[in-house]
Design an enzyme around this catalytic site. Structure first.
Site, mmCIF file in Angstrom:
data_model
loop_
_atom_site.group_PDB
_atom_site.id
_atom_site.type_symbol
_atom_site.label_atom_id
_atom_site.label_comp_id
_atom_site.label_asym_id
_atom_site.label_seq_id
_atom_site.Cartn_x
_atom_site.Cartn_y
_atom_site.Cartn_z
ATOM 1 C CB SER A 1 7.418 -10.678 2.473
ATOM 2 O OG SER A 1 7.974 -9.891 3.497
ATOM 3 C CB SER A 2 4.381 -6.631 4.560
ATOM 4 O OG SER A 2 5.314 -6.977 5.563
ATOM 5 C CB SER A 39 13.067 -10.404 3.240
ATOM 6 O OG SER A 39 11.891 -10.316 2.457
ATOM 7 N N GLY A 40 12.974 -7.243 2.050
ATOM 8 C CA GLY A 40 13.195 -6.429 0.865
ATOM 9 C C GLY A 40 12.556 -6.982 -0.391
ATOM 10 C CG ASP A 75 6.497 -3.786 -2.356
ATOM 11 O OD1 ASP A 75 7.281 -3.600 -3.308
ATOM 12 O OD2 ASP A 75 6.811 -3.605 -1.163
#
Length: 341
Positions: free
Chosen positions: A113-114, A109-110, A158
């Site tokens: 999330s992972s 989704s950008g 991230d």
């Protein structure tokens, strides 16, 4: 008080405003990278219930996928819930448990999330083991699990955004990452939140493939890619300055410039559907915008004129976009326990 039946953790997803790509090796080792990002009130969650036996159950609530093992030592990486298995292996789980995960946004989704899910898993297992991690320790372990243990292509931003939370200017100097929380005036944050619009464009993508091609272009010395990364770094500094000075319009213009530069990293970063929706949004009053992830699909963040935000939202939804309300989240990884279901 009843003993906890469940251990839980959540970590916030993030919006990356500028600098994505400069956190992907080997660029930060050779030039240093930097990213400007903020976490939002969408999350990845992990829940764990200890068992009295040695059985291990892993479940993704988003995909309705379950894997069962007689003992944690029997785990095999086979393409089925490997992200969860790798965290269980890295934290050397030896007792039985039931483990559930889910996220407010799908992989690809950008919104990171992972990586955010890995941070949440580290959080819930450390809560169970009563061995807390610092923000840096959790983020670095998450990075190691994804990039080294699993060999997934990607950067470092991230994991740190999810672990620390808030509005951060993150610097990457070789193997060292420094998280600089930004002291942004409350009125500036409120204005930014008021004028930002998050739209799901559809077409989630495998970011690893885009990043692999981008890295190959950089390593191969492709001039267009190298120059775009250098410009993104400069724009990150300019955007940080605009934000600290409260120049919201200037930030919008820099978002547009950053998106134009980001598209030069790889042809798969955008597509005709995204380009068309972005053009419509700009005509209706969006000053600038970009995909907050590697590109190719997922979410798009736009900064609009305050009196045109509703018009931008309307034209995006008329052409298949889905506007998602959000607020900034100041806190990072959080863990707790619960006696209830």
């Amino acid at each position: 008080m009843k003993a906890p039946g469940y251990f839980r953790a959540r970590a916030p997803l993030r919006l990356s405003f500028c600098g994505g790509g400069t956190d992907v090796s080997p660029y930060p080792e050779e030039h240093g990278g930097m990213v400007l990002s903020a976490t939002i009130n969408q999350y990845a969650y992990a829940s764990l219930r200890p068992r009295r036996d040695t059985r291990l159950t892993l479940a993704s609530l988003d995909y309705d996928v379950v894997a069962r093992y007689d003992h944690p030592r029997r785990l095999k990486l086979d393409g089925n819930l490997d992200l969860i298995k790798s965290v269980v292996k890295a934290l050397k789980v030896r007792r039985g448990a039931d483990l559930w995960v889910h996220s407010d946004a799908p992989p690809g989704s950008g919104l990171g999330s992972s990586s955010t899910l890995v941070v949440a898993l580290i959080g819930v297992l450390s809560e169970w083991h009563r061995k807390p991690f610092s923000g840096y320790e959790a983020a670095e372990l998450a990075y190691r699990i994804e990039r080294i243990d699993l060999g997934l292509a990607g950067g470092r931003q991230d994991q740190y955004a999810a672990a620390f939370g808030g509005f951060n200017f993150i610097e990457f100097q070789g193997p060292t990452t420094i998280v600089n929380p930004l002291r942004i005036r409350p009125d500036v944050l409120r204005e930014l939140e008021y004028r930002l619009l998050l739209c799901y464009m559809g077409q989630t993508r495998q970011s690893a493939r885009i990043i692999e091609r981008q890295t190959a272009s950089y390593v191969g010395g492709r001039r267009k890619t190298v120059e775009a990364l250098h410009r993104l770094k400069r724009e990150t500094l300019e955007m940080k300055k605009a934000l600290l000075l409260g120049d919201i319009d200037g930030m919008g213009e820099l978002l547009h410039q950053a998106w134009e530069n980001k598209k030069k990293l790889d042809e798969g970063i955008s597509n005709s559907h995204v380009d068309r929706l972005y053009q419509f949004a700009r005509k209706e009053g969006a000053i600038g915008g970009k995909m907050p992830g590697a590109g190719g699909g997922g979410y798009f963040v736009l900064l609009t004129r305050f009196d045109r935000k509703h018009r931008v939202a309307r034209v995006l939804e008329a052409h298949g976009g889905q506007v998602v309300p959000f607020q900034f989240e100041a806190k990072g990884l959080a863990t707790w326990s619960s006696a209830g279901r």
